[in-house]
Design a protein around this motif. Structure first.
Motif, PDB file in Angstrom:
ATOM      1  N   ALA A 138       0.846  -1.193   0.000  1.00 51.59           N
ATOM      2  CA  ALA A 138       0.000   0.000   0.000  1.00 51.59           C
ATOM      3  C   ALA A 138       0.881   1.242   0.000  1.00 51.59           C
ATOM      4  CB  ALA A 138      -0.894  -0.018   1.229  1.00 51.59           C
ATOM      5  N   SER A 139       0.336   2.321  -0.536  1.00 52.04           N
ATOM      6  CA  SER A 139       1.208   3.482  -0.719  1.00 52.04           C
ATOM      7  C   SER A 139       0.506   4.810  -0.514  1.00 52.04           C
ATOM      8  CB  SER A 139       1.800   3.436  -2.121  1.00 52.04           C
ATOM      9  OG  SER A 139       0.749   3.407  -3.074  1.00 52.04           O
ATOM     10  N   THR A 140      -0.689   4.806   0.065  1.00 54.13           N
ATOM     11  CA  THR A 140      -1.361   6.092   0.264  1.00 54.13           C
ATOM     12  C   THR A 140      -1.978   6.146   1.655  1.00 54.13           C
ATOM     13  OG1 THR A 140      -2.682   7.724  -0.970  1.00 54.13           O
ATOM     14  CG2 THR A 140      -3.734   5.631  -0.589  1.00 54.13           C
TER      15      THR A 140
ATOM     16  N   LEU B 113      -1.466  -5.993 -12.455  1.00 48.81           N
ATOM     17  CA  LEU B 113      -0.020  -5.962 -12.692  1.00 48.81           C
ATOM     18  C   LEU B 113       0.463  -4.589 -12.238  1.00 48.81           C
ATOM     19  CD1 LEU B 113       2.685  -6.810 -13.956  1.00 48.81           C
ATOM     20  CD2 LEU B 113       1.725  -6.351 -16.200  1.00 48.81           C
ATOM     21  N   VAL B 114       1.368  -4.566 -11.269  1.00 47.10           N
ATOM     22  CA  VAL B 114       1.855  -3.283 -10.746  1.00 47.10           C
ATOM     23  C   VAL B 114       3.333  -3.157 -11.070  1.00 47.10           C
ATOM     24  CG1 VAL B 114       2.173  -1.835  -8.698  1.00 47.10           C
ATOM     25  CG2 VAL B 114       0.176  -3.318  -8.866  1.00 47.10           C
ATOM     26  N   ALA B 115       3.661  -2.105 -11.831  1.00 44.92           N
ATOM     27  CA  ALA B 115       5.067  -1.858 -12.183  1.00 44.92           C
ATOM     28  C   ALA B 115       5.525  -0.580 -11.487  1.00 44.92           C
ATOM     29  CB  ALA B 115       5.196  -1.693 -13.696  1.00 44.92           C
TER      30      ALA B 115
ATOM     31  N   LEU C 270      -2.074   5.570 -12.337  1.00 44.77           N
ATOM     32  CA  LEU C 270      -0.707   6.085 -12.297  1.00 44.77           C
ATOM     33  C   LEU C 270      -0.553   6.804 -10.974  1.00 44.77           C
ATOM     34  CD1 LEU C 270      -0.602   7.769 -15.824  1.00 44.77           C
ATOM     35  CD2 LEU C 270       0.526   5.644 -15.172  1.00 44.77           C
ATOM     36  N   LEU C 271       0.403   6.382 -10.172  1.00 47.89           N
ATOM     37  CA  LEU C 271       0.573   7.117  -8.919  1.00 47.89           C
ATOM     38  C   LEU C 271       2.029   7.246  -8.534  1.00 47.89           C
ATOM     39  CD1 LEU C 271       0.705   4.641  -6.551  1.00 47.89           C
ATOM     40  CD2 LEU C 271      -1.720   4.785  -6.988  1.00 47.89           C
ATOM     41  N   ARG C 272       2.274   8.369  -7.880  1.00 48.75           N
ATOM     42  CA  ARG C 272       3.639   8.671  -7.458  1.00 48.75           C
ATOM     43  C   ARG C 272       3.873   8.203  -6.040  1.00 48.75           C
ATOM     44  NH1 ARG C 272       6.171  14.633  -7.745  1.00 48.75           N
ATOM     45  NH2 ARG C 272       8.076  13.673  -6.983  1.00 48.75           N
TER      46      ARG C 272
ATOM     47  N   ASN D 132     -10.036  -4.923  -3.352  1.00 53.94           N
ATOM     48  CA  ASN D 132      -9.082  -4.489  -4.365  1.00 53.94           C
ATOM     49  C   ASN D 132      -8.403  -3.190  -3.893  1.00 53.94           C
ATOM     50  OD1 ASN D 132      -9.882  -1.971  -5.768  1.00 53.94           O
ATOM     51  ND2 ASN D 132     -11.762  -3.087  -6.260  1.00 53.94           N
ATOM     52  N   PRO D 133      -7.218  -2.857  -4.426  1.00 53.81           N
ATOM     53  CA  PRO D 133      -6.480  -1.701  -3.882  1.00 53.81           C
ATOM     54  C   PRO D 133      -6.927  -0.344  -4.408  1.00 53.81           C
ATOM     55  CG  PRO D 133      -5.166  -2.785  -5.567  1.00 53.81           C
ATOM     56  CD  PRO D 133      -6.427  -3.607  -5.422  1.00 53.81           C
ATOM     57  N   LEU D 134      -7.935  -0.303  -5.291  1.00 55.29           N
ATOM     58  CA  LEU D 134      -8.296   0.978  -5.924  1.00 55.29           C
ATOM     59  C   LEU D 134      -8.968   1.912  -4.916  1.00 55.29           C
ATOM     60  CD1 LEU D 134      -9.634  -0.593  -9.224  1.00 55.29           C
ATOM     61  CD2 LEU D 134      -7.468   0.639  -8.904  1.00 55.29           C
ATOM     62  N   GLY D 135      -8.357   3.054  -4.709  1.00 54.69           N
ATOM     63  CA  GLY D 135      -8.839   3.985  -3.694  1.00 54.69           C
ATOM     64  C   GLY D 135      -7.984   3.928  -2.439  1.00 54.69           C
ATOM     65  N   GLY D 136      -7.098   2.938  -2.371  1.00 55.21           N
ATOM     66  CA  GLY D 136      -6.162   2.871  -1.245  1.00 55.21           C
ATOM     67  C   GLY D 136      -6.856   2.662   0.097  1.00 55.21           C
ATOM     68  N   LEU D 137      -7.823   1.713   0.128  1.00 55.66           N
ATOM     69  CA  LEU D 137      -8.617   1.576   1.358  1.00 55.66           C
ATOM     70  C   LEU D 137      -8.147   0.458   2.286  1.00 55.66           C
ATOM     71  CD1 LEU D 137     -12.169   2.140  -0.180  1.00 55.66           C
ATOM     72  CD2 LEU D 137     -10.560   3.808   0.753  1.00 55.66           C
TER      73      LEU D 137
ATOM     74  N   TRP E 264       7.352   6.163  -9.731  1.00 54.73           N
ATOM     75  CA  TRP E 264       5.972   6.177 -10.209  1.00 54.73           C
ATOM     76  C   TRP E 264       5.526   4.720 -10.276  1.00 54.73           C
ATOM     77  CZ3 TRP E 264       2.167   9.681 -11.376  1.00 54.73           C
ATOM     78  CH2 TRP E 264       2.526  11.037 -11.350  1.00 54.73           C
ATOM     79  N   ARG E 265       4.257   4.483  -9.977  1.00 55.57           N
ATOM     80  CA  ARG E 265       3.700   3.140 -10.116  1.00 55.57           C
ATOM     81  C   ARG E 265       2.625   3.155 -11.178  1.00 55.57           C
ATOM     82  NH1 ARG E 265       2.505   0.579  -4.172  1.00 55.57           N
ATOM     83  NH2 ARG E 265       4.672   0.411  -3.571  1.00 55.57           N
ATOM     84  N   VAL E 266       2.584   2.070 -11.958  1.00 56.24           N
ATOM     85  CA  VAL E 266       1.551   1.912 -12.986  1.00 56.24           C
ATOM     86  C   VAL E 266       0.825   0.604 -12.682  1.00 56.24           C
ATOM     87  CG1 VAL E 266       1.073   1.800 -15.461  1.00 56.24           C
ATOM     88  CG2 VAL E 266       3.133   2.985 -14.641  1.00 56.24           C
TER      89      VAL E 266
HETATM   90  O1  LIG Z   1      -5.942   4.244  -5.350  1.00 58.40           O
HETATM   91  C1  LIG Z   1      -4.847   4.196  -4.782  1.00 58.40           C
HETATM   92  O2  LIG Z   1      -4.367   5.149  -4.196  1.00 58.40           O
HETATM   93  C2  LIG Z   1      -4.040   2.926  -4.769  1.00 58.40           C
HETATM   94  C3  LIG Z   1      -3.995   2.250  -6.078  1.00 58.40           C
HETATM   95  C4  LIG Z   1      -2.981   1.156  -6.110  1.00 58.40           C
HETATM   96  C5  LIG Z   1      -3.217   0.079  -6.857  1.00 58.40           C
HETATM   97  C6  LIG Z   1      -2.294  -0.946  -6.927  1.00 58.40           C
HETATM   98  C7  LIG Z   1      -1.147  -0.888  -6.225  1.00 58.40           C
HETATM   99  C8  LIG Z   1      -0.892   0.195  -5.476  1.00 58.40           C
HETATM  100  O3  LIG Z   1       0.257   0.249  -4.812  1.00 58.40           O
HETATM  101  C9  LIG Z   1      -1.804   1.218  -5.398  1.00 58.40           C
END
Ligand SMILES: O=C(O)CCc1cccc(O)c1
Length: 380
Positions: A42-44, A179-181, A209-211, A283-288, A216-218
């Motif tokens: 996780a990153s947010t 797939l997370v790069a 796309l997030l920093r 799922n990780p969308l939204g960073g929850l 940067w992560r895709v």
């Molecule tokens: O929505 C977000 O802030 C997180 C999205 C995300 C998806 C997959 C991997 C990851 O590190 C973040």
């Protein structure tokens, strides 16, 4: 013998340890790894989580390692932004009207350092069995048994504690993998005007796309049943379609994973509590995921400290029920909606987003839900 044993030294387990230790509870953390996990997941960090970390005295150190993201964008693939949402509209609600982009692997050492000396952290202790009784719990570990009055399972999606109490983990697996790069590129130069966090619509190949401070992560959707090496070989070509850099993108690392949406039937089994990914995954969308796990640790950890200080058991029961309701009604619902909408053609949804971004009151209501602020106010 310890009062509370916590399985898992990730962000959730260490937050629970800090909450309890600050209330004078004797805590032992059992972590199967030889040290803290190094991989970044996780990153947010959302505003309410930053408030909780402020109350625990660790937010300034985290802010020093992370990036402040005041805005995020919804974009059209290969096109312009659909809407830019500004978290500044939350200024009246929180001292932290922004998201902090920072890998969870940077938070765990901060939490570990903040633990008082009274907390025992035992690395290399794999939990392999749990026996519960009315007066306490016996935890079998690879280094011998540990007895405790209470056990917290914060040991992730494959939780041995959850398995040890025989709890199901029902739900579903998504029909595509993610797939997370992580790339060593400055995408703001290649895609002028992008925000630190970008959700990009496309029915076939949506992306995020997030920093983060390091990369940067895709994030790209990928079929569930193709060979990993084939997908990884195609990655450079897929990245070139995101932005043409005139050369191959520099990929630092890439991983492919299945995405699950599951929840345990209960978050409490007598003297055993389940928190974070051990209790619910999405799922990780939204960073929850990590954020709601930290909220579990603060809410349930505080309630357990209250009960240990003499409060009625109902205080803990209420906290446990409330956190399960949040997992189902807020976390799962929002993360699934985030996934569905990224794959939509719906012009009306795009128009709604544009109107939302232009209306501070509507944006505030939307962002309070999206960052889980409202979920903390829902009653048990
Ligand atoms: O929505 C977000 O802030 C997180 C999205 C995300 C998806 C997959 C991997 C990851 O590190 C973040």
């Amino acid at each position: 013998m310890t009062t509370v044993a916590i399985a898992g030294a990730g962000p959730v387990g260490l937050t629970a340890a800090l909450v309890l230790a600050r209330r004078g509870v004797e805590v032992t953390v059992l972590e199967q790894g030889a040290g803290l996990a190094g991989e970044s997941r996780a990153s947010t960090f959302h505003p309410p989580t930053l408030e909780m970390l402020r109350d625990l005295g660790v937010v300034d150190t985290l802010l020093g390692k992370g990036l402040v993201a005041s805005t995020f964008q919804y974009r059209e693939r290969g096109g312009d932004p659909v809407a830019t949402l500004d978290l500044g509209v939350l200024a009246g609600d929180t001292d932290f009207p922004y998201r902090v982009q920072c890998e969870q692997s940077k938070l765990t050492p901060i939490l570990l350092d903040a633990l008082p000396d009274s907390v025992r952290v035992r690395f290399g202790h794999t939990v392999d069995g749990v026996e519960t009784g009315s007066h306490g719990v016996r935890v079998s570990t690879s280094r011998g048994p540990v007895r405790c009055d209470w056990l917290i399972g914060a040991d992730g999606a494959h939780s041995a504690v959850r398995g040890g109490v025989g709890a199901e983990f029902e739900g579903s697996t998504y029909p595509e993998r993610f797939l997370v790069a992580s790339v060593d590129e400055q995408l703001d130069a290649a895609l002028p005007g992008i925000a630190p966090i970008n959700y990009v619509f496309d029915p076939d190949e949506w992306l995020v796309l997030l920093r983060t401070p390091d990369h940067w992560r895709v994030l790209l959707p990928t079929p569930a049943d193709t060979a990993d090496d084939l997908e990884l070989r195609c990655l450079p070509e897929r990245l070139a379609r995101v932005a043409d850099l005139g050369r191959s993108w520099r990929i630092a690392h890439a991983s492919l994973y299945h995405v699950h949406e599951r929840v345990a039937p209960r978050f409490r089994y007598g003297r055993v509590l389940l928190m974070g990914d051990a209790a619910h995954v999405n799922n990780p969308l939204g960073g929850l995921g990590m954020n709601s796990g930290i909220h579990d640790a603060v809410r349930m950890g505080s309630a357990l400290a209250d009960v240990l200080a003499g409060a009625p058991d109902e205080v803990l029961e209420q906290a446990v029920r409330q956190r399960r309701r949040v997992a189902v009604d807020h976390v799962q619902r929002t993360s699934r909606a985030n996934w569905t909408r990224l794959r939509t053609h719906d012009a009306e949804y795009r128009r709604d987003l544009r109107e939302l971004a232009a209306d501070p009151a509507a944006a505030r209501a939307y962002l309070r839900r999206a960052c889980l602020m409202d979920s903390l106010e829902s009653t048990a």
